[in-house]
Design a protein around this motif. Structure first.
Motif, short mmCIF file in Angstrom:
data_model
loop_
_atom_site.label_atom_id
_atom_site.label_comp_id
_atom_site.label_asym_id
_atom_site.label_seq_id
_atom_site.Cartn_x
_atom_site.Cartn_y
_atom_site.Cartn_z
N VAL A 58 5.77 -1.45 -3.42
CA VAL A 58 4.77 -0.75 -2.62
C VAL A 58 4.13 -1.80 -1.72
O VAL A 58 3.57 -2.78 -2.21
N VAL A 59 4.27 -1.61 -0.41
CA VAL A 59 3.77 -2.59 0.54
C VAL A 59 2.82 -1.93 1.53
O VAL A 59 2.86 -0.71 1.73
N ALA A 60 1.98 -2.76 2.13
CA ALA A 60 1.04 -2.32 3.16
C ALA A 60 0.75 -3.53 4.04
O ALA A 60 0.90 -4.68 3.59
N PRO A 61 0.32 -3.30 5.26
CA PRO A 61 -0.04 -4.44 6.12
C PRO A 61 -1.13 -5.29 5.47
O PRO A 61 -2.01 -4.78 4.76
N LEU A 62 -1.07 -6.59 5.73
CA LEU A 62 -1.98 -7.53 5.10
C LEU A 62 -3.44 -7.16 5.34
O LEU A 62 -4.26 -7.18 4.41
N ALA A 63 -3.80 -6.82 6.55
CA ALA A 63 -5.20 -6.49 6.85
C ALA A 63 -5.68 -5.31 6.01
O ALA A 63 -6.81 -5.31 5.50
N LEU A 64 -4.83 -4.33 5.83
CA LEU A 64 -5.19 -3.16 5.03
C LEU A 64 -5.29 -3.52 3.56
O LEU A 64 -6.20 -3.07 2.85
N ARG A 65 -4.38 -4.36 3.08
CA ARG A 65 -4.45 -4.82 1.69
C ARG A 65 -5.74 -5.58 1.44
O ARG A 65 -6.41 -5.39 0.41
N LEU A 66 -6.09 -6.46 2.36
CA LEU A 66 -7.34 -7.22 2.22
C LEU A 66 -8.54 -6.28 2.15
O LEU A 66 -9.39 -6.41 1.27
N GLU A 67 -8.60 -5.35 3.09
CA GLU A 67 -9.73 -4.41 3.14
C GLU A 67 -9.83 -3.61 1.84
O GLU A 67 -10.90 -3.51 1.23
N ARG A 68 -8.72 -3.05 1.40
CA ARG A 68 -8.72 -2.22 0.20
C ARG A 68 -9.09 -3.01 -1.04
O ARG A 68 -9.86 -2.56 -1.89
N THR A 69 -8.51 -4.20 -1.18
CA THR A 69 -8.75 -4.99 -2.38
C THR A 69 -10.17 -5.53 -2.41
O THR A 69 -10.80 -5.54 -3.48
N CYS A 70 -10.69 -5.96 -1.28
CA CYS A 70 -12.08 -6.43 -1.24
C CYS A 70 -13.02 -5.31 -1.65
O CYS A 70 -13.95 -5.52 -2.44
N ARG A 71 -12.78 -4.12 -1.14
CA ARG A 71 -13.63 -2.98 -1.47
C ARG A 71 -13.49 -2.60 -2.95
O ARG A 71 -14.47 -2.40 -3.65
N ARG A 72 -12.26 -2.54 -3.44
CA ARG A 72 -12.02 -2.14 -4.83
C ARG A 72 -12.60 -3.12 -5.83
O ARG A 72 -13.21 -2.74 -6.82
N ASP A 73 -12.42 -4.42 -5.58
CA ASP A 73 -12.78 -5.45 -6.54
C ASP A 73 -14.11 -6.15 -6.23
O ASP A 73 -14.48 -7.08 -6.94
N SER A 74 -14.76 -5.74 -5.15
CA SER A 74 -15.98 -6.44 -4.69
C SER A 74 -15.69 -7.93 -4.58
O SER A 74 -16.49 -8.77 -5.00
N ALA A 75 -14.53 -8.25 -4.02
CA ALA A 75 -14.10 -9.64 -3.87
C ALA A 75 -14.19 -10.05 -2.41
O ALA A 75 -14.18 -9.21 -1.51
N SER A 76 -14.28 -11.34 -2.19
CA SER A 76 -14.31 -11.84 -0.81
C SER A 76 -12.90 -11.87 -0.25
O SER A 76 -11.92 -11.95 -1.00
N PRO A 77 -12.77 -11.85 1.07
CA PRO A 77 -11.42 -11.98 1.67
C PRO A 77 -10.71 -13.25 1.23
O PRO A 77 -9.49 -13.23 1.01
N ASP A 78 -11.44 -14.35 1.07
CA ASP A 78 -10.81 -15.60 0.62
C ASP A 78 -10.23 -15.46 -0.77
O ASP A 78 -9.12 -15.94 -1.04
N GLU A 79 -10.96 -14.81 -1.68
CA GLU A 79 -10.46 -14.60 -3.04
C GLU A 79 -9.18 -13.76 -3.02
O GLU A 79 -8.20 -14.07 -3.71
N VAL A 80 -9.19 -12.71 -2.23
CA VAL A 80 -8.03 -11.82 -2.17
C VAL A 80 -6.85 -12.54 -1.53
O VAL A 80 -5.71 -12.41 -1.99
N GLU A 81 -7.10 -13.32 -0.50
CA GLU A 81 -6.02 -14.08 0.13
C GLU A 81 -5.38 -15.06 -0.84
O GLU A 81 -4.17 -15.26 -0.82
N ARG A 82 -6.17 -15.67 -1.74
CA ARG A 82 -5.61 -16.58 -2.75
C ARG A 82 -4.71 -15.81 -3.72
O ARG A 82 -3.65 -16.30 -4.12
N ARG A 83 -5.13 -14.61 -4.09
CA ARG A 83 -4.29 -13.78 -4.97
C ARG A 83 -2.96 -13.47 -4.29
O ARG A 83 -1.90 -13.60 -4.90
#
Length: 131
Positions: A58-83
């Motif tokens: 299951v894939v999605a564009p990086l920008a959308l993944r960042l947005e969704r994951t930051c919102r879901r996990d209350s994480a910063s973009p930097d944290e999500v980018e490291r993941r």
């Protein structure tokens, strides 16, 4: 652990066997189901793909993944980018998977999931007919 490969490997050596043992126990109670889904963002990275008949990326564009994951996990973009950096690239994921779903629009995704469900049920009935 996403910034420390050694720590991530130690953690994975503990977590993955326990998760798979739990999944195996769960599957034993659902052997009559048409099929079972195991969700893992790191299935291939962890070397767990050999235990499954079919894999779906299951894939999605990086920008959308960042947005969704930051919102879901209350994480910063930097944290999500490291993941994300600690995981297999989408290109390799798509190459290794049997099927790929693109998760941009929920309506399109729902239709694609319905099609996979249809295929998996047909495959199961074909296997049952030969048993």
């Amino acid at each position: 652990v996403f910034a420390d490969a050694s720590a991530r490997e130690r953690l994975n050596a503990i977590v993955h066997p326990a998760v798979m043992a739990d999944f195996d126990r769960w599957c034993a109670g659902h052997a009559e189901d048409d099929y079972t889904v195991f969700e893992s963002a790191i299935l291939f990275d962890a070397g767990l793909d050999g235990g499954f008949d079919v894999t779906v990326a299951v894939v999605a564009p990086l920008a959308l993944r960042l947005e969704r994951t930051c919102r879901r996990d209350s994480a910063s973009p930097d944290e999500v980018e490291r993941r994300i950096a600690a995981q297999m690239s989408d290109d390799e994921l798509v190459e290794r998977a049997d099927y790929t779903l693109v998760n941009i629009n929920r309506d399109d995704l729902a239709a694609d999931v319905s099609e996979l469900d249809r295929r998996f049920r047909i495959s199961k009935s074909e296997r049952d007919a030969t048993d």
